[in-house]
Design a protein around this motif. Sequence first.
Motif, PDB file in Angstrom:
ATOM      1  N   ARG A 141       7.924   0.791  -0.158  1.00  0.00           N
ATOM      2  CA  ARG A 141       8.756  -0.256  -1.099  1.00  0.00           C
ATOM      3  C   ARG A 141       9.369  -1.255  -0.278  1.00  0.00           C
ATOM      4  NH1 ARG A 141      13.505  -0.815  -2.013  1.00  0.00           N
ATOM      5  NH2 ARG A 141      14.154   0.963  -0.961  1.00  0.00           N
ATOM      6  N   MET A 142      10.104  -0.643   0.815  1.00  0.00           N
ATOM      7  CA  MET A 142      10.641  -1.733   1.741  1.00  0.00           C
ATOM      8  C   MET A 142       9.937  -2.670   2.421  1.00  0.00           C
ATOM      9  SD  MET A 142      13.727   0.656   3.524  1.00  0.00           S
ATOM     10  CE  MET A 142      12.590   2.007   4.070  1.00  0.00           C
ATOM     11  N   HIS A 143       8.985  -2.224   2.961  1.00  0.00           N
ATOM     12  CA  HIS A 143       7.919  -3.199   3.430  1.00  0.00           C
ATOM     13  C   HIS A 143       7.097  -4.249   2.534  1.00  0.00           C
ATOM     14  CE1 HIS A 143       3.657  -3.978   5.140  1.00  0.00           C
ATOM     15  NE2 HIS A 143       4.375  -4.057   6.389  1.00  0.00           N
ATOM     16  N   VAL A 144       7.049  -3.699   1.259  1.00  0.00           N
ATOM     17  CA  VAL A 144       6.495  -4.597   0.241  1.00  0.00           C
ATOM     18  C   VAL A 144       7.530  -5.725   0.130  1.00  0.00           C
ATOM     19  CG1 VAL A 144       5.932  -4.870  -2.021  1.00  0.00           C
ATOM     20  CG2 VAL A 144       4.848  -3.212  -0.678  1.00  0.00           C
ATOM     21  N   GLU A 145       8.924  -5.411   0.037  1.00  0.00           N
ATOM     22  CA  GLU A 145       9.920  -6.480  -0.028  1.00  0.00           C
ATOM     23  C   GLU A 145      10.003  -7.283   0.976  1.00  0.00           C
ATOM     24  OE1 GLU A 145      13.435  -4.468  -0.819  1.00  0.00           O
ATOM     25  OE2 GLU A 145      12.829  -3.685  -2.696  1.00  0.00           O
ATOM     26  N   VAL A 146       9.752  -6.958   2.211  1.00  0.00           N
ATOM     27  CA  VAL A 146       9.825  -7.839   3.238  1.00  0.00           C
ATOM     28  C   VAL A 146       8.392  -8.557   3.368  1.00  0.00           C
ATOM     29  CG1 VAL A 146       9.464  -8.015   5.907  1.00  0.00           C
ATOM     30  CG2 VAL A 146      11.126  -6.096   4.851  1.00  0.00           C
ATOM     31  N   THR A 147       7.503  -8.257   3.131  1.00  0.00           N
ATOM     32  CA  THR A 147       6.054  -8.688   2.960  1.00  0.00           C
ATOM     33  C   THR A 147       6.250  -9.955   2.078  1.00  0.00           C
ATOM     34  OG1 THR A 147       4.743  -6.986   3.709  1.00  0.00           O
ATOM     35  CG2 THR A 147       3.624  -8.593   2.425  1.00  0.00           C
ATOM     36  N   GLU A 148       6.939  -9.592   0.900  1.00  0.00           N
ATOM     37  CA  GLU A 148       6.762 -10.786  -0.062  1.00  0.00           C
ATOM     38  C   GLU A 148       7.893 -12.132   0.372  1.00  0.00           C
ATOM     39  OE1 GLU A 148       6.983 -13.172  -3.467  1.00  0.00           O
ATOM     40  OE2 GLU A 148       5.626 -11.587  -2.990  1.00  0.00           O
ATOM     41  N   ARG A 149       8.856 -11.889   1.236  1.00  0.00           N
ATOM     42  CA  ARG A 149       9.784 -12.579   1.596  1.00  0.00           C
ATOM     43  C   ARG A 149       9.100 -13.505   2.874  1.00  0.00           C
ATOM     44  NH1 ARG A 149      15.250  -9.274   2.057  1.00  0.00           N
ATOM     45  NH2 ARG A 149      16.177 -11.500   2.696  1.00  0.00           N
ATOM     46  N   ILE A 150       8.338 -12.951   3.594  1.00  0.00           N
ATOM     47  CA  ILE A 150       7.761 -13.880   4.764  1.00  0.00           C
ATOM     48  C   ILE A 150       6.418 -14.419   4.214  1.00  0.00           C
ATOM     49  CG2 ILE A 150       8.925 -12.490   6.559  1.00  0.00           C
ATOM     50  CD1 ILE A 150       6.218 -11.062   6.793  1.00  0.00           C
ATOM     51  N   ARG A 151       6.049 -14.125   2.993  1.00  0.00           N
ATOM     52  CA  ARG A 151       4.569 -14.656   2.779  1.00  0.00           C
ATOM     53  C   ARG A 151       4.381 -16.096   2.870  1.00  0.00           C
ATOM     54  NH1 ARG A 151       3.516 -12.355  -2.522  1.00  0.00           N
ATOM     55  NH2 ARG A 151       2.992 -10.513  -1.624  1.00  0.00           N
ATOM     56  N   ILE A 152       5.377 -16.889   2.404  1.00  0.00           N
ATOM     57  CA  ILE A 152       5.291 -18.345   2.512  1.00  0.00           C
ATOM     58  C   ILE A 152       5.277 -18.904   3.932  1.00  0.00           C
ATOM     59  CG2 ILE A 152       7.859 -18.722   2.918  1.00  0.00           C
ATOM     60  CD1 ILE A 152       7.401 -21.148   0.780  1.00  0.00           C
ATOM     61  N   LEU A 153       5.348 -18.287   4.906  1.00  0.00           N
ATOM     62  CA  LEU A 153       5.105 -18.812   6.239  1.00  0.00           C
ATOM     63  C   LEU A 153       3.869 -17.957   6.697  1.00  0.00           C
ATOM     64  CD1 LEU A 153       8.475 -19.290   8.215  1.00  0.00           C
ATOM     65  CD2 LEU A 153       7.190 -20.934   6.882  1.00  0.00           C
ATOM     66  N   ARG A 154       3.979 -16.729   6.415  1.00  0.00           N
ATOM     67  CA  ARG A 154       2.858 -15.959   7.028  1.00  0.00           C
ATOM     68  C   ARG A 154       1.315 -16.439   6.756  1.00  0.00           C
ATOM     69  NH1 ARG A 154       2.455  -9.327   5.896  1.00  0.00           N
ATOM     70  NH2 ARG A 154       0.329  -8.854   6.879  1.00  0.00           N
TER      71      ARG A 154
END
Length: 233
Positions: free
Chosen positions: A158-171
């Motif tokens: 769950r924590m990983h999904v939250e971080v993933t969403e927040r960096i998607r715009i750059l990643r």
Amino acid sequence: MTDAATQVPARRDTLADQVYEQLKQDLFGYRLLPGDRFTEADVVARTGASRTPVRQALYRLQREGFVMVHLRNGWQVRPVDFAHFDALYEARIVLELAAIERLCARPSPTPAEALRDLSEFWLVPESERLDDGPYVSQQDEAFHCRLVEAAGNPELARMHVEVTERIRILRRLDFTQGARIQATYDEHAAVLRALLTRRVDEARRLLKSHIEISRAEVQKITLHMLHTSRSEW
């Protein structure tokens, strides 16, 4: 009367979702640049939606950290804060390295069983690799999420999904160049081969290096795009 009362909110939710997705694509495609200012009226004119779904979409983007609201001054795309993104990438590394240790220590399912779907996509001959940047970007995100999910700790996932969403715009920018797409195949394949034979230290080293290289590349691409892009607003 009951039917009508239940249908109206559903339509508003659908319109808000559509506006949200359109704005997010504008953000991800750098048609809305970091620091750009705009008003609700601008979004209404651009999307053809009314103010209510526009406002719902904007507040959703605000909660996710993509835009900021200024009283009496409209909205602003959140400026790029590389220190913030570095912190998110560091959190991602911690979560994924912990997941690798847990995955390799689990007796069942084995890494080969848990990661069979990833092996089928990433461990292919070069002639079978895809060059569709947006699609490979989605598969890259799925790769990392699947690694954490396979570790068997729902809270970690769950924590990983939250971080993933927040960096998607750059990643996602890491997949705008063919060489980086091929490098991702190579790096994912190396991580998988180490995992499949439970070489945990090697897997951790390879994964950490892969994430750090990607982080450096997206920062360079972001800086370049900020200098060359122009807002359509």
